[in-house]
Design a protein around this motif. Structure first.
Motif, short mmCIF file in Angstrom:
data_model
loop_
_atom_site.label_atom_id
_atom_site.label_comp_id
_atom_site.label_asym_id
_atom_site.label_seq_id
_atom_site.Cartn_x
_atom_site.Cartn_y
_atom_site.Cartn_z
N LEU A 36 0.85 -1.22 0.05
CA LEU A 36 0.19 0.04 0.03
C LEU A 36 0.72 1.24 0.06
O LEU A 36 0.20 2.42 -0.08
CB LEU A 36 -0.83 0.03 1.11
CG LEU A 36 -1.86 -1.19 1.23
CD1 LEU A 36 -2.62 -1.35 2.64
CD2 LEU A 36 -3.11 -0.87 0.02
N ALA A 37 2.11 1.19 0.18
CA ALA A 37 2.81 2.40 0.11
C ALA A 37 2.93 3.38 -0.90
O ALA A 37 2.73 4.57 -0.85
CB ALA A 37 4.41 2.04 0.22
N VAL A 77 8.41 1.43 -1.71
CA VAL A 77 9.08 2.02 -0.71
C VAL A 77 8.96 0.50 0.63
O VAL A 77 10.16 0.82 1.37
CB VAL A 77 8.17 2.94 0.11
CG1 VAL A 77 8.52 3.09 1.56
CG2 VAL A 77 8.51 4.17 -0.68
N GLU A 78 8.22 -0.40 0.23
CA GLU A 78 8.31 -1.45 1.23
C GLU A 78 9.76 -2.20 1.15
O GLU A 78 10.24 -3.10 2.13
CB GLU A 78 7.13 -2.43 1.18
CG GLU A 78 5.94 -1.74 1.67
CD GLU A 78 4.90 -1.08 0.48
OE1 GLU A 78 5.49 -0.78 -0.18
OE2 GLU A 78 3.74 -1.11 0.49
N ALA A 81 13.59 -0.80 2.96
CA ALA A 81 14.14 -0.93 4.63
C ALA A 81 12.95 -1.72 5.29
O ALA A 81 11.86 -1.59 5.03
CB ALA A 81 14.45 0.11 5.19
N PRO A 82 13.47 -2.63 6.28
CA PRO A 82 12.38 -3.16 7.07
C PRO A 82 11.82 -2.22 8.15
O PRO A 82 12.34 -1.11 8.25
CB PRO A 82 13.28 -4.32 7.90
CG PRO A 82 14.41 -3.82 7.76
CD PRO A 82 14.83 -3.06 6.66
N PRO A 83 10.54 -2.42 8.38
CA PRO A 83 9.69 -1.60 9.35
C PRO A 83 10.58 -1.19 10.56
O PRO A 83 11.19 -2.01 11.18
CB PRO A 83 8.60 -2.05 9.52
CG PRO A 83 8.26 -2.98 8.42
CD PRO A 83 9.78 -3.34 8.03
#
Lengths: 160, 768
Positions: A36-37, A77-78, A81-83
């Motif tokens: 969804l980014a 964007v997902e 980098a990891p959240p």
């Protein structure tokens, strides 16, 4: 609506089933893959909110037919980098106040990474030119330019 | 930078008031995990879509939905017959139909809605619905209504508001008289996050949860519930992540339709507008025609302002009456003016409905009064800065409404600080002949030798909060449990950063660093709207009050524990301190095992209606700002490049300087848009540029660097000493840029006037 194909997104293959071939890449990323980014804001490639990279090229995913992206590497964007562990560009956007509503932000993050990868020392005019395809309605761009400059300086300092 | 009213001298502690901590939603937003309203609603939800009128004025002869029912995947179709409650809605007057029944009054008016399994199915279903119209001649010229020659296009009539202001001696005259007629086109808020909502019906159909991007949850709820025929408490709203607002989310758009569809099918429904639909699906800034005549003494002191303002409200009332009030009560601008005769009209037409947009009526008035001040300076042969300084309003002055200006009014300081800000380094015509630096950029090849640099000024006054007797209170709840503070508000976070400010307030008042924000929804009292530059003052006041109530209870608890009088205790930094003794204990330790919970409402002081002559204390408070614009113009090609905007803004106290700068830069960008780029074009009542290809928004190349000075004089009326900062930046930026263009043209020997925004190339060339 019975097509079946596979997209390579953020290093992984994703099956797309029962899709209508008229769906654009933005719709498939968001509605079929749950990524969804990337945001939809103009649907005609004017605002850059849906920016992703396709085979290392910046594209507006609203203008790309999803089925035409088969076999190419897609990064959203997902995939950066990891959240909770933002990239330097992402952290700089937060630190400088480059984020207000945040709707344009994912597209700008992708575009800013792409710019800094190609040009580690962009002039202010280069930043303005390179990111002029990404519209922001909240910030007036001043903090966004500062964020990109801050990353460029930090990367140069880290490499010397 | 210490805020008045904050007991703890804690302004330097990171994350407290006066600092610029990162937004709590910042990391989620940069990583793409922040949930915008368009991201909500997963598997099993149907898609909703709206059928709209293609005509600005027509009678509906027949609606036949049966062809749409034959399309596989269509789950329901609704029209005006399917609205169980009140058939109309509206913020002030409920004059706008949920669906048109007998007539349509603008291009884009909703006629029917469908729910189906896929957006493409929805599109085909809408195409299949047959609506037979008998077209009527649209009313498109508000002047026809003022003249009294247009038959009513709505049962409530065509005059949305007519209000005069007569103050002082209406017959007063000055040695010098200047007049002009100014026009402003229709501006779109153009937030990036398109309208989106997700409605989940209760299993029995007796209620609904609505996740929606809005500016005012409780007002939406009241209007939605009335149309659904449900009690308010059965309609529960949750703020979906908001991708910008700027006034366009103050009115109902898709809220009622989405809920109706979901209740009808008994399944969750998502509705998303496209960009083209968004342009016709929300209200816009009022197009306006403003005539002004200023009388002044030979020394340049304003004697009287006369004005006639005609605002095109479009087909429905929305907030037109309040927008007009703002416009007429700001005709004097930030200047002393002893006499005034002002007449304002807000008119219903068959154009797109107009309503709230950042600046709310004051943008229009300011473009006119600032253009007039320059005319006055020209007539008197004095400097444009000097004419403004000679008339600058001060605290204690009487406004043309008779109201006394009792806000801090640092108008002179704003002007002087703006003038003193540095000029840009960039030489006229750009650096090293780089075409990217020229007006028009690389594509339009202005010749550097033709480029002329102009400079212009604009100064503005803006009311804060709601007016005319409206009690737009805010509610906040603060809970302190085991050293963690939780803040609950219904304040719509639209990007401005109230979520950051709420945390800062709690940290400052309670000495706790760990501040959690609860979900923003209707499970608490109203916060009022995120508009009118009011949330820092109003919801800031409510959060401050709730935190103070919790602090009193915490101090009572500590006092009891230590056998002390609670009056001896205060919070300094992160410690509870006995001011008359040795006790110092960390708030974290002091609050161990404590669980206190307080809710507070903040109300601003009452305001009043205007009387027939426009007299009355109608506004709550005011903020001020000055702008200086520097532009490069190619007079032959009609191209403009804004080189720099300088500003000094009256902020009271900068509670979060980085956020204030963000509001200033972002507001100036929207003011620049109105000055030279942005206009919704309607021809014969039909919008011609409902896309980002044809409606031009400032990009990074259009927006110049901003140099800003924050004028900090704490406002005693404000709970935190701070004024709202959202609207002023976009108000006088526009006339400053236009004044700079005029200055460049004057230097180039051109004599034609530019009295309309946005300024187009043909206006600069002089062919319009």
């Amino acid at each position: 609506m019975s097509e079946h194909y596979s997209l390579h997104v953020n290093g992984r293959d994703h099956d797309v089933r029962d899709a209508w071939l008229g769906e654009n890449l933005l719709y498939v990323l968001r509605e079929r893959l749950g990524l969804l980014a990337a945001k939809g804001a103009c649907e005609q490639g004017e605002c850059g909110s849906c920016t992703v990279t396709l085979a290392d090229e910046l594209v507006c995913s609203c203008l790309v037919l999803a089925a035409s992206a088969v076999g190419q590497s897609i990064v959203t964007v997902e995939g950066l980098a990891p959240p909770g562990r933002p990239t330097d560009v992402q952290q700089a956007f937060v630190d400088t106040g480059a984020v207000q509503c945040g709707f344009c932000t994912p597209g700008l993050i992708i575009a800013a990474h792409d710019l800094l990868d190609r040009d580690p020392d962009p002039s202010e005019l280069t930043i303005r030119e390179e990111l002029s395809g990404n519209v922001c309605r909240c910030t007036g761009y001043g903090r966004i330019i500062e964020a990109v400059q801050r990353v460029a300086v930090a990367r140069r300092e880290a490499s010397t | 930078m210490t805020a008045t009213g904050i007991g703890a001298p804690a302004a330097v502690r990171p994350g407290t008031l006066g600092t610029s901590p990162p937004r709590p939603d910042g990391i989620a937003k940069v990583q793409g995990t922040f949930e915008f309203s368009s991201d909500i609603g997963g598997d099993g939800a149907l898609w909703g879509a709206t059928l709209r009128s293609p005509h600005p004025s027509a009678r509906i002869v027949r609606i036949d939905v049966t062809p749409a029912w034959k399309i596989a995947g269509v789950e329901t179709i609704i029209t005006a017959d399917d609205v169980p409650g009140k058939p109309t809605y509206g913020l002030i007057d409920q004059d706008q139909p949920v669906f048109a029944r007998d007539v349509v009054r603008y291009v884009g008016e909703p006629v029917a809605a469908v729910a189906a399994d896929h957006p493409e199915t929805c599109r085909r279903a809408l195409e299949a619905i047959v609506v037979e119209y008998e077209t009527l001649t649209p009313l498109l010229d508000p002047e026809l209504v003022v003249e009294g020659s247009a038959p009513p296009i709505h049962p409530n009539g065509n005059v949305l508001r007519h209000q005069r202001i007569v103050h002082g001696d209406p017959d007063a005259t000055g040695d010098v008289v200047v007049e002009g007629t100014y026009e402003l086109g229709m501006q779109d808020q153009a937030f990036l996050g398109l309208e989106a909502a997700y409605a989940v019906p209760d299993s029995g159909g007796g209620g609904v949860d609505l996740h929606v991007a809005t500016q005012w949850l409780h007002e939406d709820r009241g209007q939605i519930a009335a149309c659904l025929g449900l009690p308010d408490e059965r309609v529960r709203l949750v703020l979906g992540g908001v991708g910008g607002a700027f006034g366009a989310r103050e009115d109902i758009s898709l809220q009622v339709h989405t809920c109706l569809l979901a209740l009808r099918v008994g399944r969750p429904v998502r509705m998303h507008y496209s960009r083209a639909e968004s342009f016709i699906g929300h209200v816009h800034r009022h197009p306006a025609t403003i005539w002004m005549r200023h009388h002044a003494t030979g020394d340049g002191e304003i004697v009287k302002v006369e004005a006639r303002l005609v605002f095109d409200g479009g087909a429905y009332a929305s907030t037109s009456s309040a927008v007009l009030l703002n416009a007429i009560t700001h005709t004097q601008g930030p200047y002393r003016c002893p006499n005034a005769v002002v007449e304002g009209w807000a008119i219903r037409t068959n154009h797109l409905p107009s309503g709230a947009m950042r600046g709310f009526g004051v943008v229009q008035a300011c473009f006119a009064h600032e253009s007039q001040l320059d005319r006055l300076a020209e007539a008197l042969e004095i400097d444009p800065v000097e004419i403004r300084l000679r008339n600058a309003m001060r605290t204690g002055d009487r406004l043309i409404t008779g109201q006394i200006m009792d806000s801090v009014a640092p108008v002179e300081r704003c002007i002087r600080e703006t003038v003193a800000l540095p000029f840009p380094d960039e030489p006229v015509g750009g650096v090293d002949g780089d075409p990217m630096r020229l007006p028009g950029g690389a594509g339009l090849t202005a010749d550097p030798s033709h480029v002329v640099r102009g400079i212009g000024y604009g100064v503005a006054m803006k009311n804060l909060m709601y007016s005319e007797g409206f009690d737009d209170y805010s509610t906040a709840r603060c809970r302190l449990a085991d050293g963690v503070v939780t803040i609950k508000v219904a304040t719509a976070e639209v990007g401005q950063g109230f979520v950051t400010l709420a945390q800062q307030i709690a940290r400052s008042v309670l000495g706790v660093d760990d501040v959690v924000l609860d979900r923003i929804d209707t499970d608490i009292g109203s916060a009022g709207s995120t508009s009118a530059s009011r949330q820092t003052w109003m919801s800031g006041g409510a959060v401050d009050a709730a935190c103070r109530a919790v602090r009193r209870r915490l101090l009572d608890h500590v006092a009891t524990e230590h056998g002390l009088d609670a009056d001896r205790l205060t919070i300094e930094g992160t410690e509870v301190v006995d001011v008359d003794g040795d006790l110092r204990v960390d708030v974290a330790d002091a609050s161990a095992g404590v669980d206190v919970d307080e809710t507070a409402e903040y109300h601003h002081r009452p305001t009043h209606d205007l009387d027939e002559l426009g007299q009355g204390d109608c506004h709550t408070a005011f903020a001020f700002v000055a702008h200086r614009a520097i532009v490069d113009v190619d007079p032959g090609l009609g191209l403009v490049k804004v080189v720099q905007v300088a500003t000094a803004q009256d902020v009271g106290v900068a509670l979060n300087p980085m956020s204030v700068i963000g509001q200033i830069e972002g507001g100036i960008a929207q003011g620049l848009g109105l000055a030279v780029m942005e206009e919704i074009i309607q021809v014969d009542g039909r919008i011609r540029n409902a896309s980002f290809t044809d409606y031009l928004l400032p990009t990074m190349l259009d927006m110049p660097p901003v140099v800003a000075s924050l004028v900090e004089e704490p406002e005693p009326l404000a709970p935190l000493g701070a004024k709202g900062v959202g609207e002023p930046p976009c108000i006088s930026a526009t006339p400053a840029i236009v004044a700079a263009i005029r200055d460049a043209l004057r230097q180039a020997g051109r004599t034609h006037r530019i009295d309309r925004v946005p300024v187009r190339p043909i206006d600069i060339i002089g062919l319009s």
